[in-house]
Design a protein around this motif. Structure first.
Motif, PDB file in Angstrom:
ATOM      1  N   THR A  19       0.688  -1.239   0.064  1.00 26.29           N
ATOM      2  CA  THR A  19      -0.036   0.154   0.011  1.00 26.29           C
ATOM      3  C   THR A  19       0.716   1.290   0.021  1.00 26.29           C
ATOM      4  OG1 THR A  19      -0.112   0.076   2.366  1.00 26.29           O
ATOM      5  CG2 THR A  19      -1.920  -1.277   1.268  1.00 26.29           C
ATOM      6  N   TYR A  20       1.900   1.240   0.352  1.00 27.50           N
ATOM      7  CA  TYR A  20       2.992   2.303   0.232  1.00 27.50           C
ATOM      8  C   TYR A  20       4.195   2.306  -0.845  1.00 27.50           C
ATOM      9  CZ  TYR A  20       1.302   2.727   5.185  1.00 27.50           C
ATOM     10  OH  TYR A  20       0.568   2.986   6.217  1.00 27.50           O
ATOM     11  N   THR A  21       3.738   1.367  -1.620  1.00 16.12           N
ATOM     12  CA  THR A  21       4.745   1.677  -2.980  1.00 16.12           C
ATOM     13  C   THR A  21       4.144   2.555  -3.789  1.00 16.12           C
ATOM     14  OG1 THR A  21       3.741  -0.326  -3.714  1.00 16.12           O
ATOM     15  CG2 THR A  21       5.590  -0.683  -2.472  1.00 16.12           C
ATOM     16  N   LYS A  22       5.119   2.773  -4.663  1.00 15.09           N
ATOM     17  CA  LYS A  22       4.588   3.651  -5.808  1.00 15.09           C
ATOM     18  C   LYS A  22       4.285   2.942  -6.996  1.00 15.09           C
ATOM     19  CE  LYS A  22       7.916   7.406  -4.779  1.00 15.09           C
ATOM     20  NZ  LYS A  22       9.075   8.200  -5.246  1.00 15.09           N
ATOM     21  N   TYR A 138       6.643  -4.145 -10.907  1.00 12.74           N
ATOM     22  CA  TYR A 138       5.999  -4.405  -9.640  1.00 12.74           C
ATOM     23  C   TYR A 138       7.110  -4.481  -8.782  1.00 12.74           C
ATOM     24  CZ  TYR A 138       2.265  -5.540 -12.835  1.00 12.74           C
ATOM     25  OH  TYR A 138       1.456  -5.885 -13.747  1.00 12.74           O
ATOM     26  N   PRO A 139       7.078  -4.130  -7.370  1.00  8.30           N
ATOM     27  CA  PRO A 139       8.062  -4.355  -6.471  1.00  8.30           C
ATOM     28  C   PRO A 139       8.428  -5.554  -6.000  1.00  8.30           C
ATOM     29  CG  PRO A 139       6.106  -3.742  -5.458  1.00  8.30           C
ATOM     30  CD  PRO A 139       5.739  -3.962  -6.727  1.00  8.30           C
ATOM     31  N   ILE A 169      11.469 -15.215  -2.775  1.00  7.72           N
ATOM     32  CA  ILE A 169      10.785 -13.917  -3.373  1.00  7.72           C
ATOM     33  C   ILE A 169      10.906 -12.896  -2.676  1.00  7.72           C
ATOM     34  CG2 ILE A 169       8.445 -14.759  -2.425  1.00  7.72           C
ATOM     35  CD1 ILE A 169       7.063 -13.728  -4.614  1.00  7.72           C
ATOM     36  N   ALA A 170      11.124 -11.820  -2.973  1.00  6.05           N
ATOM     37  CA  ALA A 170      11.504 -10.500  -2.210  1.00  6.05           C
ATOM     38  C   ALA A 170      10.626  -9.397  -2.667  1.00  6.05           C
ATOM     39  CB  ALA A 170      12.812 -10.298  -2.626  1.00  6.05           C
ATOM     40  N   TYR A 171      10.459  -8.678  -1.502  1.00  7.32           N
ATOM     41  CA  TYR A 171       9.569  -7.383  -1.672  1.00  7.32           C
ATOM     42  C   TYR A 171      10.598  -6.247  -1.724  1.00  7.32           C
ATOM     43  CZ  TYR A 171       6.830  -3.355  -0.919  1.00  7.32           C
ATOM     44  OH  TYR A 171       6.152  -2.148  -0.846  1.00  7.32           O
ATOM     45  N   THR A 172      10.728  -5.617  -2.778  1.00  5.48           N
ATOM     46  CA  THR A 172      11.514  -4.425  -2.981  1.00  5.48           C
ATOM     47  C   THR A 172      11.033  -2.961  -2.457  1.00  5.48           C
ATOM     48  OG1 THR A 172      11.074  -4.266  -5.081  1.00  5.48           O
ATOM     49  CG2 THR A 172      12.715  -5.666  -4.849  1.00  5.48           C
ATOM     50  N   PHE A 173      11.670  -2.193  -2.091  1.00  7.83           N
ATOM     51  CA  PHE A 173      11.521  -0.776  -1.850  1.00  7.83           C
ATOM     52  C   PHE A 173      12.580  -0.112  -1.670  1.00  7.83           C
ATOM     53  CE2 PHE A 173      12.053  -3.085   2.116  1.00  7.83           C
ATOM     54  CZ  PHE A 173      12.707  -2.234   2.907  1.00  7.83           C
TER      55      PHE A 173
END
Length: 173
Positions: A19-22, A138-139, A169-173
């Motif tokens: 919800t906080y990603t661009k 996608y992040p 699997i990684a979430y990127t920010f």
């Protein structure tokens, strides 16, 4: 070990962070990953501008825990074909605590292994190599790696681990 709470936490974390990603996510600076393979665990990575990174990893295996730190170098795997695949390699160290271990003699591979039970501490030197796919819209990042290492201490005082293969699997920010 019950992995349901871990999976629930990962899904919850991804939903909150999403919800906080661009919407126009590009290359990443940080990532949080769930790794599954010979052992299960989590990893956090800080990617520097020159395509090198520092990462920390916690892995659960053999009724124990392993804490690792890595320095990795990234480069485009297929520069003429696709710029989303990255090859990475590096080195690191780890500290491990475990309560169960099965050792085998390489010269008699069909004999049953020797079971060691107790509280064991070990430290080691690691290498890592792998390939990752970066989604640019996608992040997320999908990766697979192998982490061979030498271990000093523990049940057998010296151990060579060549089977530490994982998919993440990684979430990127």
């Amino acid at each position: 070990m019950n992995y349901r709470p871990i999976k629930t936490c990962i899904i919850f974390l991804i939903l909150i962070l999403n919800t906080y990603t661009k919407t126009n996510a590009q290359d990443y600076k940080n990532s949080i990953a769930y790794k599954n393979g010979v052992g299960q665990g989590f990893s956090i990575k800080k990617l520097l501008p020159n395509e090198t990174s520092f990462s920390a990893q916690i892995t659960f295996k053999d009724r124990g825990i392993s804490i690792s730190g890595f320095r990795t170098f990234h480069q485009i795997a297929f520069p003429n074909k696709n710029n989303k695949f990255f090859f990475y390699y590096g080195y690191g160290t780890h500290f491990r605590y475990y309560r169960r271990y099965v050792s085998r003699n390489v010269f008699t591979p069909f004999r049953p292994g020797i079971k060691h039970k107790g509280n064991y501490f070990a430290f080691g030197l690691d290498g890592i190599t792998g390939i990752e796919y970066r989604f640019l819209k996608y992040p997320f990042v999908l990766a697979s790696d192998i982490n061979p290492n030498f271990e000093f201490g523990g049940a057998t005082f010296f151990k060579l681990n060549l089977d530490m293969i994982s998919v993440s699997i990684a979430y990127t920010f």
